[in-house]
Write an enzyme that holds these catalytic residues in place. Structure first.
Site, PDB file in Angstrom:
ATOM      1  N   ARG A  97       0.925  -1.223   0.104  1.00 37.80           N
ATOM      2  CA  ARG A  97      -0.138  -0.134  -0.032  1.00 37.80           C
ATOM      3  C   ARG A  97       0.950   1.367  -0.148  1.00 37.80           C
ATOM      4  O   ARG A  97       0.345   2.149  -0.111  1.00 37.80           O
ATOM      5  CB  ARG A  97      -0.830  -0.180   1.270  1.00 37.80           C
ATOM      6  CG  ARG A  97      -2.113   0.675   1.164  1.00 37.80           C
ATOM      7  CD  ARG A  97      -3.281  -0.306   0.643  1.00 37.80           C
ATOM      8  NE  ARG A  97      -4.621   0.187   0.926  1.00 37.80           N
ATOM      9  CZ  ARG A  97      -5.671  -0.634   0.760  1.00 37.80           C
ATOM     10  NH1 ARG A  97      -5.084  -1.890   0.417  1.00 37.80           N
ATOM     11  NH2 ARG A  97      -6.760  -0.330   0.816  1.00 37.80           N
ATOM     12  N   ARG A 136     -21.947  -0.297  -2.172  1.00 38.35           N
ATOM     13  CA  ARG A 136     -21.627  -1.430  -1.167  1.00 38.35           C
ATOM     14  C   ARG A 136     -21.894  -0.953   0.360  1.00 38.35           C
ATOM     15  O   ARG A 136     -22.323  -1.944   1.137  1.00 38.35           O
ATOM     16  CB  ARG A 136     -20.171  -1.778  -1.125  1.00 38.35           C
ATOM     17  CG  ARG A 136     -19.685  -2.695  -0.043  1.00 38.35           C
ATOM     18  CD  ARG A 136     -18.024  -2.984  -0.385  1.00 38.35           C
ATOM     19  NE  ARG A 136     -17.270  -2.183  -0.060  1.00 38.35           N
ATOM     20  CZ  ARG A 136     -15.877  -2.258  -0.326  1.00 38.35           C
ATOM     21  NH1 ARG A 136     -15.216  -3.326  -0.959  1.00 38.35           N
ATOM     22  NH2 ARG A 136     -14.906  -1.301   0.062  1.00 38.35           N
TER      23      ARG A 136
HETATM   24  P1  B4P Z   1      -9.282  -3.049   1.395  1.00 37.88           P
HETATM   25  O1  B4P Z   1     -10.032  -4.145   2.232  1.00 37.88           O
HETATM   26  O2  B4P Z   1      -8.191  -3.155   0.675  1.00 37.88           O
HETATM   27  O3  B4P Z   1     -10.384  -2.085   0.831  1.00 37.88           O
HETATM   28  P2  B4P Z   1     -10.523  -1.595  -0.540  1.00 37.88           P
HETATM   29  O4  B4P Z   1      -9.490  -0.630  -1.105  1.00 37.88           O
HETATM   30  O5  B4P Z   1     -11.931  -0.713  -0.232  1.00 37.88           O
HETATM   31  O6  B4P Z   1     -10.718  -2.665  -1.718  1.00 37.88           O
HETATM   32  P3  B4P Z   1     -11.523  -4.007  -1.989  1.00 37.88           P
HETATM   33  O7  B4P Z   1     -10.939  -4.847  -2.482  1.00 37.88           O
HETATM   34  O8  B4P Z   1     -12.679  -4.135  -0.630  1.00 37.88           O
HETATM   35  O9  B4P Z   1     -12.879  -3.439  -2.783  1.00 37.88           O
HETATM   36  P4  B4P Z   1     -13.205  -3.569  -4.229  1.00 37.88           P
HETATM   37  O10 B4P Z   1     -12.315  -2.498  -5.140  1.00 37.88           O
HETATM   38  O11 B4P Z   1     -12.839  -4.861  -4.955  1.00 37.88           O
HETATM   39  O12 B4P Z   1      -8.467  -1.894   2.578  1.00 37.88           O
HETATM   40  C1  B4P Z   1      -9.334  -1.542   3.805  1.00 37.88           C
HETATM   41  C2  B4P Z   1      -8.687  -0.704   4.800  1.00 37.88           C
HETATM   42  O13 B4P Z   1      -7.768  -1.848   5.523  1.00 37.88           O
HETATM   43  C3  B4P Z   1      -7.587   0.464   4.199  1.00 37.88           C
HETATM   44  O14 B4P Z   1      -8.210   1.590   4.203  1.00 37.88           O
HETATM   45  C4  B4P Z   1      -6.622   0.341   5.372  1.00 37.88           C
HETATM   46  O15 B4P Z   1      -7.102   0.828   6.430  1.00 37.88           O
HETATM   47  C5  B4P Z   1      -6.263  -0.958   5.654  1.00 37.88           C
HETATM   48  N1  B4P Z   1      -5.323  -1.858   4.934  1.00 37.88           N
HETATM   49  C6  B4P Z   1      -5.639  -2.860   3.764  1.00 37.88           C
HETATM   50  N2  B4P Z   1      -4.285  -3.259   3.568  1.00 37.88           N
HETATM   51  C7  B4P Z   1      -3.234  -2.488   4.194  1.00 37.88           C
HETATM   52  C8  B4P Z   1      -1.982  -2.317   3.996  1.00 37.88           C
HETATM   53  N3  B4P Z   1      -1.303  -3.104   3.172  1.00 37.88           N
HETATM   54  N4  B4P Z   1      -1.248  -1.479   4.679  1.00 37.88           N
HETATM   55  C9  B4P Z   1      -2.151  -0.539   5.543  1.00 37.88           C
HETATM   56  N5  B4P Z   1      -3.250  -0.779   5.911  1.00 37.88           N
HETATM   57  C10 B4P Z   1      -3.980  -1.624   5.112  1.00 37.88           C
HETATM   58  O16 B4P Z   1     -14.775  -3.378  -4.582  1.00 37.88           O
HETATM   59  C11 B4P Z   1     -15.506  -2.072  -4.388  1.00 37.88           C
HETATM   60  C12 B4P Z   1     -16.940  -2.433  -4.579  1.00 37.88           C
HETATM   61  O17 B4P Z   1     -16.970  -2.227  -5.864  1.00 37.88           O
HETATM   62  C13 B4P Z   1     -17.771  -3.628  -4.232  1.00 37.88           C
HETATM   63  O18 B4P Z   1     -18.860  -3.417  -3.766  1.00 37.88           O
HETATM   64  C14 B4P Z   1     -17.536  -4.336  -5.635  1.00 37.88           C
HETATM   65  O19 B4P Z   1     -18.824  -5.149  -5.593  1.00 37.88           O
HETATM   66  C15 B4P Z   1     -17.873  -3.250  -6.606  1.00 37.88           C
HETATM   67  N6  B4P Z   1     -17.443  -3.340  -7.964  1.00 37.88           N
HETATM   68  C16 B4P Z   1     -16.088  -3.924  -8.135  1.00 37.88           C
HETATM   69  N7  B4P Z   1     -16.131  -3.954  -9.321  1.00 37.88           N
HETATM   70  C17 B4P Z   1     -17.012  -3.390 -10.146  1.00 37.88           C
HETATM   71  C18 B4P Z   1     -17.498  -3.180 -11.595  1.00 37.88           C
HETATM   72  N8  B4P Z   1     -16.611  -3.605 -12.578  1.00 37.88           N
HETATM   73  N9  B4P Z   1     -18.720  -2.530 -11.650  1.00 37.88           N
HETATM   74  C19 B4P Z   1     -19.485  -2.102 -10.664  1.00 37.88           C
HETATM   75  N10 B4P Z   1     -19.046  -2.199  -9.526  1.00 37.88           N
HETATM   76  C20 B4P Z   1     -17.809  -3.152  -9.222  1.00 37.88           C
END
Ligand code: B4P
Length: 196
Positions: A97, A136
């Site tokens: 990240r 979401r």
């Molecule tokens: P994450 O869990 O990684 O969250 P995210 O970035 O929102 O991605 P996610 O994978 O869940 O969502 P997606 O895009 O698939 O991180 C959460 C928190 O954890 C961070 O803010 C941080 O605090 C901490 N953290 C995690 N890793 C860390 C690290 N390495 N270092 C430090 N802190 C860390 O999907 C989003 C939505 O879009 C879904 O509802 C999905 O259904 C929808 N979607 C996806 N593709 C689509 C499409 N083509 N069309 C329409 N909708 C779509």
């Protein structure tokens, strides 16, 4: 599962803004490849659900949309990546990240005599990302999906995570994936790059 592909050359990191579809696409990729999906976000949410001391500390940071400390995340990642099912490959979702984490990963992988094969950078407009996460929020009610927190997560992405793309571009392993369109559209673009 497709048994014909070379599973030894599939060490992948998925990069992209929050809501770009990293978690969504990773789940589809591992249905086809016999490698584990390692999501630091899921590992952290697991620690929160288990009410460990680490989880409690992480929750406070995550609810603000900030990054959990590199030491905590690297420790969790190291425990997971050294498990037997990750020997022949893995897909990392949400890690690294920031550039420090990318450097820590390089060190860890070289200790394990491994290297990355692909860094897939999913590109989506910020407006689209905000709309997806708002949707979401209605369905899952994640505490870090409120509008103000999402705005902060996008800033954190721009300032700290986007440079990770440049880090891997210098190594020549980045492929940019157009993230708009349906989930299936994006998956087809990824499969064309990974050739399965
Ligand atoms: P994450 O869990 O990684 O969250 P995210 O970035 O929102 O991605 P996610 O994978 O869940 O969502 P997606 O895009 O698939 O991180 C959460 C928190 O954890 C961070 O803010 C941080 O605090 C901490 N953290 C995690 N890793 C860390 C690290 N390495 N270092 C430090 N802190 C860390 O999907 C989003 C939505 O879009 C879904 O509802 C999905 O259904 C929808 N979607 C996806 N593709 C689509 C499409 N083509 N069309 C329409 N909708 C779509």
């Amino acid at each position: 599962r497709n048994e014909n592909i070379n599973e030894h050359n599939m060490r992948i990191v998925l990069l992209g803004a929050p809501g770009s579809g990293k978690g969504t696409q990773a789940k589809l990729i591992v249905k086809e490849l016999n490698i584990p999906h390692i999501s630091t976000g899921d590992l952290l949410r697991g620690a929160i659900a288990a009410k460990t001391a680490l989880g409690l500390a992480a929750k406070e940071v995550m609810d603000k949309g900030n990054l959990v400390s590199d030491e905590i995340v690297l420790g969790m990642l190291k425990d997971r990546i050294t498990q037997a099912d990750a020997t022949n490959g893995f897909i990392l979702d949400g890690f690294p990240r920031n550039v420090t984490q990318a450097e820590m990963l390089e060190t860890l992988l070289s200790e394990l005599e491994m290297s990355l094969d692909h860094a897939l950078l999913i590109e989506v407009d910020p407006d689209e990302v905000v709309a997806r996460i708002a949707k979401r929020a209605e369905i899952e009610g994640r505490t870090d999906d409120t509008e103000a927190v999402v705005r902060n997560r996008l800033n954190v992405y721009k300032e700290q995570t986007a440079p990770v793309g440049d880090f891997y571009k210098e190594q020549g392993i980045v492929t940019e994936i157009l993230g708009k369109g349906s989930i299936e559209d994006v998956q087809h673009r990824i499969q064309a790059v990974l050739r399965f």
